[in-house]
Scaffold this motif. Structure first.
Motif: not given
Length: 569
Positions: A144-146, A347-351, A563, A565
């Motif tokens: 997750t988070d990628h 930017r995607f979830k601080a990445h 960002e 989503v």
């Protein structure tokens, strides 16, 4: 230049006309008039000289101009299908201008302090464990988070770097683990991997994962071990339990869909575990001997052989002549083709990721997979012609001297595929949308190791160099190339013929990315007048193309990078 462009729209039938009516007889002098002049009819007079023909030509030109104006005067480059031709521009499309060979430059806000931090990989949430055939336990995790390579965009990690001010401080980077593995961003959703990116499984239908390395030329090898699949049992054992899922493995291009097995479309070549059948365009064909399956514990080795990029470009540019190009002489030119990467940091979830428009499936290969009786009978452009190196359509051109070999537990099973489809532009095209430019190579086109799993099927990949079953001669060729001086042409051919571990491409790709980043930085620096940082704040763009896209950011004029989503399907 691609010759597979769509034909102009057919004019509507005039009102009151009847296709079944008997045509009126033509004038006697027109009954047998040749279509073109020749020495046998020196008095030939083209029908185009007739006033009626002039009227038709004028009317057709006016309609085509109206169609171009209706497209709102797109400012896309000449290589784009949406572009409105510049009347002052040269009619030749074979020569690219300087702006065509420069990446798009965006206006971006200054990077945040966190943008200078090293990219991070996904977060692993333990899902379940499986026992491999050798008795070891494999922990599978939900990632997750990628971001996923879907929604028609391709993503690579990036980082802000003060050494690249003219490129707006961003360059490409990698995330842990720093080794050749399955690409966490280049997998389908609802798949489970281990933290090392070597094991993969799913509880859903067939889904695909690709490696983080690609092959563009030469001979490369990788292995796939079946962790969970068809059990090791005899066909006569009626009391044995059901299959533990299924696995397919092979090679896939960038355009190959991730939500299907390897070999589903024209962009991938796969091998089924059931009966060891080869699959391409969803057409399974017998390959293994009768009664032979790919079962749990088996190791399948896959070797790909691709010609040099010099020969490859001859093919896709329509310059290949089988009567002349009798052998692959390697990369005969010192100058390499331009690598152009139109991308923007998001930017995607601080990445932080570079986002770029993905190459997309073309209608010619879709038609090849599912032939339409209407198109085939109409004799359209290239209709009925089998793929080959001299095909009229670049997407249907194949690579001479290309092949895929398959090994099972170290034993060569044969060569299921030859004459693989070409992938360099214009054989590969981006999705037609604002900002997309055809004919550009971003350096990551090629064939990727790919594995598909189905309802509990699991596999482990090995990109080398320590293989479970090294192919014959793999360990005895390390010094083969060094025997010949680097200044001799034979070296180039030997380097292509040398069988290498596909994992070697990982370090090479990092070096290539560094070189491409430096080239882009110097290019932008020169456009700024040779003074670092000059013109960057004004958002000067190298191509002069004005585009906007909701996800790619277009010409970003806000105070924050957009960002992304992205929801899981």
């Amino acid at each position: 230049m691609s010759t597979g462009t769509a034909s102009p729209a057919r004019e509507a039938t005039p009102p009151g006309s009847n296709s079944l009516s008997i045509p009126t007889k033509r004038a006697l002098d027109d009954d047998h008039q040749p279509a073109v002049s020749s020495p046998l009819n020196p008095d030939f007079k083209s029908k185009d000289n007739a006033p009626l023909a002039h009227e038709r030509a004028s009317r057709t030109k006016k309609e085509s101009l109206k169609k171009r104006e209706s497209k709102a005067g797109s400012l896309a480059p000449d290589t784009s299908a949406r572009a409105t031709p510049d009347p002052k521009a040269s009619t030749s499309k074979s020569k690219k201008t300087e702006s065509d060979l420069a990446p798009i430059r965006y206006k971006l806000p200054p990077p945040k302090s966190t943008d200078f931090e090293a990219p991070r990989g996904p977060i692993f949430i333990p899902a379940h464990a499986k026992i491999a055939p050798d008795g070891t336990s494999v922990q599978f995790n939900e990632t997750t988070d990628h971001v996923y390579n879907k929604k028609n965009f391709h993503y690579t990690h990036c980082i802000a770097d003060p050494a690249f001010p003219s490129s707006l401080y961003y360059r490409q980077s990698e995330s842990e683990p720093f080794n050749p593995r399955l690409n966490f961003e280049d997998t389908s959703t609802h798949m489970f991997l281990d933290e090392g990116g070597r094991h993969i499984t799913t509880d859903k239908g067939f889904r695909m994962a690709k490696g983080n390395v690609c092959v563009r030329e030469g001979r490369f090898y990788w292995e796939c071990k079946i962790t969970s699949g068809i059990p090791k049992r005899k066909h006569s054992d009626a009391h044995a339990g059901p299959d533990n899922g299924h696995v397919r493995m092979g090679w896939a291009r960038r355009e190959a869909t991730l939500d299907a097995p390897v070999g589903f479309d024209a962009y991938s070549y796969g091998l089924r575990d059931v009966r060891g059948q080869k699959v391409h365009m969803s057409r399974p064909k017998d390959f293994f001997p009768p009664g032979e399956d790919i079962r749990e514990g088996d190791v399948i080795g896959l070797e790909i052989n691709l010609p040099s990029e010099s020969l490859h470009r001859k093919v896709v540019e329509g310059q290949y002549n089988p009567a002349v190009d009798l052998a692959d002489e390697g990369n005969t030119s010192i100058e390499r083709a331009d690598i152009i990467r139109d991308r923007v940091p998001i930017r995607f979830k601080a990445h932080l990721y570079f986002e770029q428009i993905e190459y997309h499936s073309c209608k010619e290969l879709e038609e090849l997979m599912n032939p339409s009786p209407v198109v085939s009978s109409s004799g359209g452009f290239g209709a009925g012609q089998e793929p080959g190196p001299t095909h009229l359509v670049p997407a249907l051109r194949t690579l001479p001297y290309s092949s895929i070999k398959v090994y099972k537990n170290g034993q060569l099973m044969g060569t299921p595929f030859t004459d693989l489809l070409a992938f360099l532009p214009p054989a590969s095209k981006p999705l037609p949308q604002v900002g997309a430019r055809e004919g550009l190579d971003d350096g990551m086109l090629g064939y990727y190791p790919a594995v598909s799993v189905f309802r509990g099927g699991a596999a482990e990949v090995n990109f080398g160099p320590d293989f479970w079953y090294p192919p014959p001669g793999f360990e005895d060729q390390d010094d083969e190339v060094d025997m010949i001086g680097n200044d001799q042409p034979a070296t180039k051919t030997l380097e292509l013929n040398k069988l290498r571990a596909v994992g070697e491409r990982y370090d090479e790709q990092i070096v290539e990315d560094i070189v491409y980043d430096i080239v882009d930085e110097v290019d932008f620096w020169m456009q700024d007048g040779g003074v670092s940082g000059k013109g960057v704040a004004n958002g000067v763009r190298a191509s002069g193309v004005s585009v906007h896209n909701d996800l790619a950011g277009g010409l970003l004029d806000s105070s924050e990078i957009k960002e992304l989503v992205q929801e899981d399907d």
